[in-house]
Design an enzyme around this catalytic site. Sequence first.
Site, PDB file in Angstrom:
ATOM      1  N   LYS A   1       0.912  -1.123  -0.027  1.00  0.00           N
ATOM      2  CA  LYS A   1      -0.188  -0.011   0.110  1.00  0.00           C
ATOM      3  C   LYS A   1       0.984   1.351   0.034  1.00  0.00           C
ATOM      4  O   LYS A   1       0.553   2.304  -0.606  1.00  0.00           O
ATOM      5  CB  LYS A   1      -0.837  -0.062   0.986  1.00  0.00           C
TER       6      LYS A   1
ATOM      7  N   ARG B   1      -9.662   1.455   8.705  1.00  0.00           N
ATOM      8  CA  ARG B   1      -9.044  -0.108   8.722  1.00  0.00           C
ATOM      9  C   ARG B   1     -10.349  -0.768   9.377  1.00  0.00           C
ATOM     10  O   ARG B   1     -10.122  -1.958   9.804  1.00  0.00           O
ATOM     11  CB  ARG B   1      -8.113  -0.152   9.659  1.00  0.00           C
TER      12      ARG B   1
ATOM     13  N   ARG C   1      11.110  -6.609   4.794  1.00  0.00           N
ATOM     14  CA  ARG C   1      10.805  -5.259   4.516  1.00  0.00           C
ATOM     15  C   ARG C   1      11.826  -4.438   5.249  1.00  0.00           C
ATOM     16  O   ARG C   1      12.154  -4.621   6.643  1.00  0.00           O
ATOM     17  CB  ARG C   1       9.553  -4.665   4.993  1.00  0.00           C
TER      18      ARG C   1
HETATM   19  P1  AMP Z   1       0.752   0.535   8.605  1.00  0.00           P
HETATM   20  O1  AMP Z   1       2.004   1.435   8.610  1.00  0.00           O
HETATM   21  O2  AMP Z   1      -0.306   1.188   7.916  1.00  0.00           O
HETATM   22  O3  AMP Z   1       1.211  -0.972   8.610  1.00  0.00           O
HETATM   23  O4  AMP Z   1       0.229   0.809  10.190  1.00  0.00           O
HETATM   24  C1  AMP Z   1       0.995   0.410  11.342  1.00  0.00           C
HETATM   25  C2  AMP Z   1       0.174   0.150  12.441  1.00  0.00           C
HETATM   26  O5  AMP Z   1      -0.556   1.250  13.049  1.00  0.00           O
HETATM   27  C3  AMP Z   1      -0.851  -1.009  12.352  1.00  0.00           C
HETATM   28  O6  AMP Z   1      -0.458  -2.169  12.607  1.00  0.00           O
HETATM   29  C4  AMP Z   1      -1.990  -0.324  13.485  1.00  0.00           C
HETATM   30  O7  AMP Z   1      -1.527  -0.837  14.783  1.00  0.00           O
HETATM   31  C5  AMP Z   1      -1.593   1.163  13.593  1.00  0.00           C
HETATM   32  N1  AMP Z   1      -2.543   1.682  12.517  1.00  0.00           N
HETATM   33  C6  AMP Z   1      -2.428   2.310  11.445  1.00  0.00           C
HETATM   34  N2  AMP Z   1      -3.567   2.708  10.606  1.00  0.00           N
HETATM   35  C7  AMP Z   1      -4.428   2.422  11.466  1.00  0.00           C
HETATM   36  C8  AMP Z   1      -5.752   2.744  11.336  1.00  0.00           C
HETATM   37  N3  AMP Z   1      -6.654   3.350  10.280  1.00  0.00           N
HETATM   38  N4  AMP Z   1      -6.769   2.253  12.493  1.00  0.00           N
HETATM   39  C9  AMP Z   1      -6.137   1.722  13.705  1.00  0.00           C
HETATM   40  N5  AMP Z   1      -4.656   1.378  13.832  1.00  0.00           N
HETATM   41  C10 AMP Z   1      -3.998   1.705  12.684  1.00  0.00           C
END
Ligand code: AMP
Length: 221
Positions: A13, A88, A127
């Site tokens: 993403k 999410r 990664r």
């Molecule tokens: P990402 O970088 O998108 O993989 O996000 C890393 C972590 O941040 C996720 O595993 C969640 O713990 C938290 N996170 C990111 N976006 C959200 C969201 N929209 N709702 C809740 N937690 C989030």
Amino acid sequence: MNIIMLGAPGTGKGTIAGILSGELGIPQISTGDIFRKNIKEGTELGKLADSYISKGQLVPDDVTIKIVEDRLNQPDAKNGVILDGFPRTVVQADKLKEILANKGEKVDITINLVTPEEELIERIVNRRVCSNQECKAVYNLVLHPPKVEGKCDKCGSELITRKDDNVETVKSRLEQYFTATSPLVEYYEKEGVLYTETVSQSINKLGEVVAKEILEHLKEI
Ligand code: AMP
């Protein structure tokens, strides 16, 4: 144009959102990046977010929604945004709809990235990300390694492993995706804005190739 990037962790993403953001000239808003920045700076939000992220859990909806709402009110978001990692949950999606409707806007397209499950864990544990917050380039030790080990090709900064990119946390993150987030596929399909792309090395379709296809599709809508 308001674009949502949907997909399990490890589908790409962030990488694809970065390419689309550069090509379309609209900002990429990554809730994960906002949380990581706050964790690094030791803010109250960072401390709270870290207590969930380190366990592979979702940060509570009210906290996450408030951050996105504030970010969408920034001047650079006026011509549209690419939401990377938000919504999410269905609660977040409903709230996003309301926030955009209040501005006379809507979600124009939700890009649903699908990667075979067996590839996801491998992609996540391999990664590496650039430690420079301004750069944030993403590498994969197997599929897209940096030219010089441990250094970012773009800015030369040190590459690091995200704290939550470990096998234990990844399992919980995938579980969260399948229970809380995957219902959004049907949600946006019903809204008539879902566009699905497969991202997989097995068919030689990774970030840049997929981003090109998406850009072609965007010309048609
Ligand atoms: P990402 O970088 O998108 O993989 O996000 C890393 C972590 O941040 C996720 O595993 C969640 O713990 C938290 N996170 C990111 N976006 C959200 C969201 N929209 N709702 C809740 N937690 C989030």
